[in-house]
Design a protein around this motif. Sequence first.
Motif, PDB file in Angstrom:
ATOM      1  N   SER B 181       3.679  12.011   6.209  1.00 52.32           N
ATOM      2  CA  SER B 181       3.051  10.756   5.811  1.00 52.32           C
ATOM      3  C   SER B 181       1.658  10.624   6.417  1.00 52.32           C
ATOM      4  O   SER B 181       1.365  11.144   7.489  1.00 52.32           O
ATOM      5  CB  SER B 181       3.904   9.576   6.253  1.00 52.32           C
ATOM      6  OG  SER B 181       3.655   9.275   7.601  1.00 52.32           O
TER       7      SER B 181
ATOM      8  N   ASP C  95       8.658   0.657   3.307  1.00 49.38           N
ATOM      9  CA  ASP C  95       8.989   1.760   2.398  1.00 49.38           C
ATOM     10  C   ASP C  95      10.207   1.444   1.545  1.00 49.38           C
ATOM     11  O   ASP C  95      10.916   2.331   1.126  1.00 49.38           O
ATOM     12  CB  ASP C  95       9.177   3.061   3.174  1.00 49.38           C
ATOM     13  CG  ASP C  95      10.326   2.970   4.163  1.00 49.38           C
ATOM     14  OD1 ASP C  95      10.781   1.844   4.440  1.00 49.38           O
ATOM     15  OD2 ASP C  95      10.766   4.019   4.657  1.00 49.38           O
ATOM     16  N   HIS C 144       2.154   3.477  -3.218  1.00 47.29           N
ATOM     17  CA  HIS C 144       1.334   4.064  -2.150  1.00 47.29           C
ATOM     18  C   HIS C 144      -0.116   3.608  -2.226  1.00 47.29           C
ATOM     19  O   HIS C 144      -0.882   3.843  -1.292  1.00 47.29           O
ATOM     20  CB  HIS C 144       1.416   5.592  -2.187  1.00 47.29           C
ATOM     21  CG  HIS C 144       0.692   6.218  -3.329  1.00 47.29           C
ATOM     22  ND1 HIS C 144      -0.524   6.827  -3.198  1.00 47.29           N
ATOM     23  CD2 HIS C 144       1.006   6.318  -4.633  1.00 47.29           C
ATOM     24  CE1 HIS C 144      -0.918   7.280  -4.366  1.00 47.29           C
ATOM     25  NE2 HIS C 144      -0.012   6.979  -5.258  1.00 47.29           N
TER      26      HIS C 144
ATOM     27  N   GLU D  93       1.853   0.176   9.876  1.00 47.63           N
ATOM     28  CA  GLU D  93       3.129   0.714   9.417  1.00 47.63           C
ATOM     29  C   GLU D  93       4.100   0.951  10.566  1.00 47.63           C
ATOM     30  O   GLU D  93       3.698   1.294  11.675  1.00 47.63           O
ATOM     31  CB  GLU D  93       2.900   2.034   8.683  1.00 47.63           C
ATOM     32  CG  GLU D  93       2.352   1.874   7.280  1.00 47.63           C
ATOM     33  CD  GLU D  93       0.846   1.684   7.275  1.00 47.63           C
ATOM     34  OE1 GLU D  93       0.201   1.950   8.316  1.00 47.63           O
ATOM     35  OE2 GLU D  93       0.311   1.245   6.244  1.00 47.63           O
TER      36      GLU D  93
END
Lengths: 292, 292, 266, 266, 309
Positions: B181, C95, C144, D93
């Motif tokens: 990622s 996510d 994304h 994140e």
Amino acid sequence: MHDIQPAAARRPEYVLPEAPPAAAGEVQRELSPWEKFWGNALARRLVVLAVLAIAWESYSRVVQNPLLFPTFTDTCVAFWRGMASGELPQRIANSLGVLAMGYGIGLAVAALLTTFAVTTRIGTDFLSTATAMLNPLPAIALLPLALLWFGLGTPSTLVVLLHSVIWPVALNTHSGFLSVSDTLRMAGQNYGLRGVRFIVLILVPAAFPSILTGMKIGWAFAWRTLIAAELVFGSNGGGGGLGWYIFENRNQMETANVFAGLLAVIIIGLLVESLVFRTVENATVRKWGMQR
Amino acid sequence: MHDIQPAAARRPEYVLPEAPPAAAGEVQRELSPWEKFWGNALARRLVVLAVLAIAWESYSRVVQNPLLFPTFTDTCVAFWRGMASGELPQRIANSLGVLAMGYGIGLAVAALLTTFAVTTRIGTDFLSTATAMLNPLPAIALLPLALLWFGLGTPSTLVVLLHSVIWPVALNTHSGFLSVSDTLRMAGQNYGLRGVRFIVLILVPAAFPSILTGMKIGWAFAWRTLIAAELVFGSNGGGGGLGWYIFENRNQMETANVFAGLLAVIIIGLLVESLVFRTVENATVRKWGMQR
Amino acid sequence: MQRDLPAAATPLLQVQGVTLQYRTGRHLVTATQRVSFEVHRGDRFVLLGPSGCGKSTLLKAVGGFMAPVEGQIRLDGREVRGAGPDRMMVFQEFDQLLPWKTVRQNVMFPLLASRRVARAEAAARAVKYIAKVGLDQFADLHPHMLSGGMKQRVAIARAMAMEPAMLLMDEPYAALDALTRRKMQRELLRLWDDTRFTALFVTHSIEEAIIVGTRILVLSPHPGRVRAELDSVTEGPGSPGFGALQARIEEMLFAPGQAAQEPVHA
Amino acid sequence: MQRDLPAAATPLLQVQGVTLQYRTGRHLVTATQRVSFEVHRGDRFVLLGPSGCGKSTLLKAVGGFMAPVEGQIRLDGREVRGAGPDRMMVFQEFDQLLPWKTVRQNVMFPLLASRRVARAEAAARAVKYIAKVGLDQFADLHPHMLSGGMKQRVAIARAMAMEPAMLLMDEPYAALDALTRRKMQRELLRLWDDTRFTALFVTHSIEEAIIVGTRILVLSPHPGRVRAELDSVTEGPGSPGFGALQARIEEMLFAPGQAAQEPVHA
Amino acid sequence: ETQEVRVAEQFGLVYLPLTVMRDRKLLEKRAAEAGLKDLQVKWSRFSGSAQMTDAILSGSLDFASGAYANFSVLWDKTHGAVKGVTQVGIGPVWLMSVDPRIKSIKDYGPKDRIALPAVKVSTQALILQMQAARDFGLDSYARLDANTVAMGHPDAVAMLSSGKTEVKSHFSAPPYQAMELKNGAHKVLDSYDVFGGPHGSSIVFAPVKFHDANPKTFKAFVQAYNDAIELINTRPAEAAEIYKRTSNDKESIEEIVRQLKDPQVVSFKMEPLNLTKISDFMYATKRLQAKPARWQDVFFPELQDYVKE
Ligand SMILES: Nc1ncnc2c1ncn2[C@@H]1O[C@H](COP(=O)(O)OP(=O)(O)OP(=O)(O)O)[C@@H](O)[C@H]1O
Ligand SMILES: Nc1ncnc2c1ncn2[C@@H]1O[C@H](COP(=O)(O)OP(=O)(O)OP(=O)(O)O)[C@@H](O)[C@H]1O
Ligand SMILES: [Mg+2]
Ligand SMILES: [Mg+2]
């Protein structure tokens, strides 16, 4: 303890009027021709191919042993002749037919195995045990069984092909499934997806990078195995495939033709990579941001 | 528009005193003996193995063709004899030596290729082009070159082995790298990691599930190829390996010994899977929560 | 306006002495310990508690993704045995969107996957709820390409579009700015006015708990146990009732000696 | 106490007319448009703006992870060309922790990877900062065993342990409850007292912006452009100055007709 | 002169002289006599002729052994850069069948399968083609090719013995053909009938370059080979013992001795016997561009010394 704005006094505050965004559109730096060329993947690939071809040509000229290692140009001539005579296309078609069938069945079996493996615990154990046991077995171990079951001909070749396709695809798919994040799993379950629908709608796309890799490896090993199997089995009935073409020419020591056959394998490999796998990649994992 | 507590009046509010957590420790449901048995992966695996062995035994008894397909018991006896006589262990040792070397070098080369591929753009193109071209090529295509470079003997066998190991490992590793990622990548770059340190400290662990799968596939195909190469190359000098053992016994029509040799491959496969790969998996990707 | 709620005898959701644990390798982590509460039909029930006290875990257990090691969770009187589209969950993680689907497809997916509605209706609802979360411009992008807050808004739209009987939301507005957050809160309440769903809502903002909730469960730090169950107030922020409740909860959560009003700047 | 800051002639960070774009396949998304601002040494500079306005993207560009398509970013007078441990980033994140390292190893990792300090010192700092974020009990767990808020706290500890000259934080406290959040804010300010780092801080809470920041940049909605640059106030929340600034910013952000005080409950 | 000579061995009784040479170190002895002390002999085994050819071409091998048919192609393609050293064993190969319907090759219908080591290119396939050319005319020499399938001898024996598969015929080789005869198969074709008498089919061959650069070593090899044949012919029991020991054969020593003494199984002679019939046929069917008029054209002159007219 501390002060908030030690140096603030020096700077004025300001408020700008609200405004619609400037017609930004596309801002782009001008690229030099070299950057443009180099930025093009196709161009870079062609450079790689050209370098490899030149390396082949020059090394073969140094070796000077056309019976063992013909030059690139000789090979191209032989390839061209084979194509023009219609023999090579015929052989390629024969091989591709068997290959496509074996590959297709292999993918299906791998799909079944991994479905079984992710839905039941005994399935997981079966898959990992069977893979550990059977994957290292050479094809010759399967031949007696294949002969017993299917006799001579395409079905036996298919068994050997399957053996090459199933395990890498199943291993990659299963490992991909196991790597799917818990959040995505839970999201899928949340919508009431169970069993096969869960696998098809959630696990497969989520594990797609792994699955694609498995499919690439399976594809390559199917080719390898098919050629080897045709060498061993020879041609049964029909004209025989590319492997048999290679074998015959090898026996006749028409080495340029042998390499022309191998060149056909290489070209097909490149075509499949660039037309099939790359297209699929661009339309899936790249577009989805799952791979850069 | 709406009211806050339509049914609230019915329920009293309450506040509990602050208290240290009850000595919770481990709360556990009691499992039935069957659940306990079934919960044990080893037990399930043994069941799978037993089922496969029984299937082999009974099918071979039905077929009644010991020359083509000996029974499981005959194979075990032959295996035992081979082990006792010291011949099988010797052959296994010979093969494993070459295998370990080929596998090790293969991993190293794959590591180099993927390093090259993730650090430079031309490297990416080289890797994907080379994989697409070379991976489908059968081993015979490499033999002439191997012979030219190394002559007869282990080095040539190694070349063929490498051809089986490098591509699947490189493909899986590279695809794993590409799937790491962006956040993790940025974290790594943030610490000033560049080039090889970035790969080793960030990409490799982050892509470890993929890499492990590639290593499993590479391992299995190394075995397959080694056996096949020993069949083709025969023995040069030394006593020969397991593949040569199988070939000799096949010529002698000692089918039980042939299957004993294959059984050795199977057993080694199972051992490597359960002792090496499973241990590594448990100590890495499972522990890290990257795979379930 | 409607005061005539289905005053069912049994609560919709009964959580009774529930202990939740994670077991990973050698580690055993107790997330919540003997937690009990009841959620009635039409409640907007808020779970409030410090970070790591097991709020998400509780929500997952109610969602049917995890089984309690002790105690029981009953939905409509029946024990919860698995997940299902009757309880739509908005997860805390970014996510949770399906990366292979566009924003629009993500919102439509549960509707189609659960076979609730036909494709045309699903598309219409997607348009509606994507507009509600202010993402019309981004409907055809893949997740994304969205910012953190935008992803969460898609997840909210996805859950609301299902118009479920029960909505489980795990800090859905945490990644949103004050304006967007207020807008989302308003949308939620408006939807509640229309369909009177039951919501179980995790938040770490006391203010949000009072605004959004009808009833508030306060949990103690790790491992989570029930500290209190309180009624919310009808008045808006700034009103005395609101302020009093806020102060009461703050006092409860902030350990003594760490008074809420302690000035941050010395 | 210290008023004698290094009053450097040039600002530490100069962002000049920066346009940031994402290009993915057919799509081109402009995240920010011609944004300019300057951050001085010792500033706690806050980026404030609605969801999706390009705050994270700006931070990534300053971090050196992304190059502007227009304009320049200069650090100490030199153009930013790549990432480095001089600018520690806390990402928005949850997956920014290295899953293969425990909490402690995660905090130690940047210290060792950047070769800043020896192992013993790194271990000591890890202990210190893990305690500061209240995760002592969880130091030997892997990130997948933590809750969302706990993960963010590890990331904060990791960045603070580096004691960097510049700290880039992207909504670091968004996943934290009120109590923990206040504690973290205090820790940040305490650390700033000690080391006088420069911070660039993204938040969507106006209150937090005023508490944490010395200077506040307000951005307009997508694509992000500068709306205003304001000084923060020294007084704590509840004081008139604080309230006035808060109201001013709210007015600026909340479009007219959607006044901030509009009651949520009709 | 080289310090090391690399020789390829093969399986089977036909190649026994090479086995004896290795076991008794005959080459080392002859070399020592010629003044080449400490000559290293490296023996290797191959299972495929193509690999052996590659090894010769790449200079990895000095003496190869294999089918004359394969050698002929190599000789042809290299324009004589590789030549024969000696013939190995002489013996018949039989086409066996368990299908009572089949008495001669004319009885093969389109569905009847014949197993042989390699389709079209093996010695067995050539012999089948030679017979077909005789029975159906030269143009139809390939008529039975469609019936043939490639299969290792052991597999073919197993297939015939099971009797249940579509493969009911096998163009065999010693010792498998005797085994099949014992198991109840019958002989359909005997290669001696095709050739009109005993014939060789495999030879030892070497690159001319090696021959020219190492005349002493080469001579020593030929002498040693002759020594091996003499040992076999004069002391068959000893040879049988060597064979049994090195090949793990299950047969008793007596049985092997019997086979060695039976010209219907194998006999040894260095002088090429009827080999040119194979190359003539290959030339006639356009698989060779040039045709050796006499065997002397394709063998090294050293062999002449061992020709007993
Ligand atoms: N997958 C997991 N494996 C092991 N332990 C876990 C896991 N997820 C959470 N935990 C543990 O369970 C406890 C509760 O976690 P949970 O995510 O429910 O907290 P939370 O209340 O949602 O916190 P936050 O407000 O930070 O999101 C924590 O102590 C955490 O360490
Ligand atoms: N990887 C990406 N690819 C394409 N577009 C992106 C990407 N990341 C963000 N964007 C776009 O850039 C814009 C700004 O995103 P950014 O993440 O900077 O917003 P943000 O201000 O941090 O929002 P939030 O408060 O929701 O986190 C958004 O419109 C988003 O759609
Ligand atoms: Mg949580
Ligand atoms: Mg952001």
